[in-house]
Design a protein around this motif. Sequence first.
Motif, short mmCIF file in Angstrom:
data_model
loop_
_atom_site.label_atom_id
_atom_site.label_comp_id
_atom_site.label_asym_id
_atom_site.label_seq_id
_atom_site.Cartn_x
_atom_site.Cartn_y
_atom_site.Cartn_z
N THR A 21 5.55 -50.68 1.63
CA THR A 21 5.29 -49.66 2.64
C THR A 21 5.36 -48.30 1.95
N ILE A 22 4.25 -47.59 1.95
CA ILE A 22 4.14 -46.32 1.23
C ILE A 22 4.02 -45.19 2.25
N ILE A 23 4.99 -44.28 2.23
CA ILE A 23 4.99 -43.14 3.14
C ILE A 23 4.59 -41.91 2.34
N SER A 24 3.45 -41.36 2.69
CA SER A 24 2.91 -40.25 1.90
C SER A 24 1.92 -39.45 2.73
N ASP A 25 1.80 -38.16 2.38
CA ASP A 25 0.78 -37.33 3.02
C ASP A 25 -0.62 -37.72 2.54
N HIS A 26 -0.67 -38.51 1.48
CA HIS A 26 -1.95 -38.93 0.90
C HIS A 26 -2.16 -40.44 1.02
N ALA A 27 -1.59 -41.03 2.05
CA ALA A 27 -1.70 -42.49 2.22
C ALA A 27 -3.14 -42.98 2.29
N PRO A 28 -4.04 -42.28 3.01
CA PRO A 28 -5.43 -42.77 3.04
C PRO A 28 -6.08 -42.83 1.67
N GLN A 29 -5.82 -41.81 0.82
CA GLN A 29 -6.38 -41.84 -0.53
C GLN A 29 -5.81 -42.99 -1.35
N ILE A 30 -4.51 -43.23 -1.21
CA ILE A 30 -3.87 -44.34 -1.91
C ILE A 30 -4.50 -45.66 -1.46
N PRO A 69 -0.13 -45.04 11.75
CA PRO A 69 0.19 -43.64 12.11
C PRO A 69 1.70 -43.45 12.24
N ALA A 70 2.19 -42.31 11.77
CA ALA A 70 3.62 -42.03 11.84
C ALA A 70 3.84 -40.53 11.98
N ILE A 71 5.03 -40.15 12.40
CA ILE A 71 5.41 -38.74 12.52
C ILE A 71 6.74 -38.56 11.80
N GLY A 72 6.81 -37.61 10.90
CA GLY A 72 8.06 -37.33 10.20
C GLY A 72 9.11 -36.76 11.15
N ALA A 73 10.27 -37.35 11.18
CA ALA A 73 11.32 -36.91 12.11
C ALA A 73 11.80 -35.51 11.79
N TYR A 74 11.81 -35.14 10.51
CA TYR A 74 12.30 -33.81 10.13
C TYR A 74 11.20 -32.76 10.25
N LYS A 93 8.22 -33.13 11.74
CA LYS A 93 7.43 -33.28 12.97
C LYS A 93 5.93 -33.31 12.70
N GLN A 94 5.55 -33.58 11.46
CA GLN A 94 4.14 -33.61 11.10
C GLN A 94 3.61 -35.04 11.13
N ALA A 95 2.37 -35.18 11.59
CA ALA A 95 1.74 -36.50 11.62
C ALA A 95 1.30 -36.90 10.22
N LYS A 96 1.45 -38.16 9.91
CA LYS A 96 1.04 -38.70 8.61
C LYS A 96 0.76 -40.18 8.78
N HIS A 97 0.46 -40.83 7.68
CA HIS A 97 0.20 -42.27 7.71
C HIS A 97 1.14 -42.99 6.76
N MET A 98 1.43 -44.24 7.11
CA MET A 98 2.10 -45.16 6.20
C MET A 98 1.07 -46.21 5.77
N ALA A 99 1.06 -46.53 4.49
CA ALA A 99 0.18 -47.58 3.99
C ALA A 99 1.00 -48.84 3.77
N TYR A 100 0.54 -49.93 4.36
CA TYR A 100 1.25 -51.21 4.24
C TYR A 100 0.35 -52.20 3.51
N CYS A 101 0.88 -52.81 2.46
CA CYS A 101 0.08 -53.72 1.64
C CYS A 101 0.96 -54.85 1.11
N VAL A 102 0.44 -56.07 1.13
CA VAL A 102 1.14 -57.24 0.58
C VAL A 102 0.45 -57.65 -0.71
N VAL A 103 1.23 -57.78 -1.77
CA VAL A 103 0.68 -58.14 -3.08
C VAL A 103 1.56 -59.20 -3.72
N SER A 104 1.05 -59.80 -4.78
CA SER A 104 1.87 -60.73 -5.55
C SER A 104 2.89 -59.95 -6.37
N ARG A 105 3.90 -60.63 -6.88
CA ARG A 105 4.93 -59.94 -7.65
C ARG A 105 4.36 -59.26 -8.88
N GLN A 106 3.34 -59.87 -9.47
CA GLN A 106 2.76 -59.31 -10.69
C GLN A 106 2.02 -58.00 -10.44
#
Length: 287
Positions: A208-217, A233-238, A240-253
């Motif tokens: 789970t990657i929380i970043s202002d640049h999640a779409p580019q990632i 979609p997510a909102i930073g609690a501190y 209060k800005q909207a941003k995205h979280m990127a969720y991805c499942v990969v192998s350990r390698q």
Amino acid sequence: MNTGKLSGYMKTILPILLGTAVYAFGLLYFIIPNQLMEGGVTGITILLKYAFGISPSLSNLVINIPLFFLGWKILGGRQIIYTGIGIGSLSFFLWIFEKMIDSGWIETFETDYILASLYAGVTLGAGLGIVFRFGGTTGGSDIIARILGRKYGFSMGQVILTIDIIIIGLSLFYVAKENILYTLVAVFIASKVIDFIQEGAYAAKALTIISDHAPQIADIVTRDMDRGVTLIPAIGAYSKQAKHMAYCVVSRQEIRRLTAIAKSVDPRAFIIISDVHDVHGEGFKED
């Protein structure tokens, strides 16, 4: 009963029979010949064997009768049918292997306590893991573990490990302390094998990657790694800005590569890595 239903039942019953056979073999081939112990009702049957020479196949069946009715009340009709099959088949395979050992067809393993405890843990854990994975139990503490797993979400391996430690602690009055220590090794290994089989052989990682640049990632991961990414979609609690979280499942390698991509786009990206098990879908295990 039509052919389809019968086939479905057999796909459940046959693995339960296999699991109880493996479990019974581990008890009679590794545990009892080396004066080791086991937990739950099985531990009680082993103590009866050591103290009075009572056949485990008989004591297992007798002790499990009241627990069978408890399971009938709590787990429901189909579940208790599989439990009854587990109890009956375990006693049957214990009886079969007892006869084979007594007649000399099988020579028990009495060479090394360390190896005996390791092999016992693997065989007992594999047997119970197969039974649990297909919805059965072998009675005794297995019924309690499945009830707690259903109601409270506890790992069955953890529940059984806790119960086993209690029973094995009580057995200190009858079994040598050294043998109890070897038994704890077997019980610990068995609990890990149970969880491994229950959760699936294929273990991957979820990032789970929380970043202002999640779409580019996400775009780079999709293009360069050919892995699907979900933007949440997510909102930073501190801030209060909207941003995205990127969720991805990969192998350990692939963990290091994905992390490197995220950091190259946003060095301040917040990355959470967690275990996932038994992954189904494109790029992983297909049903």
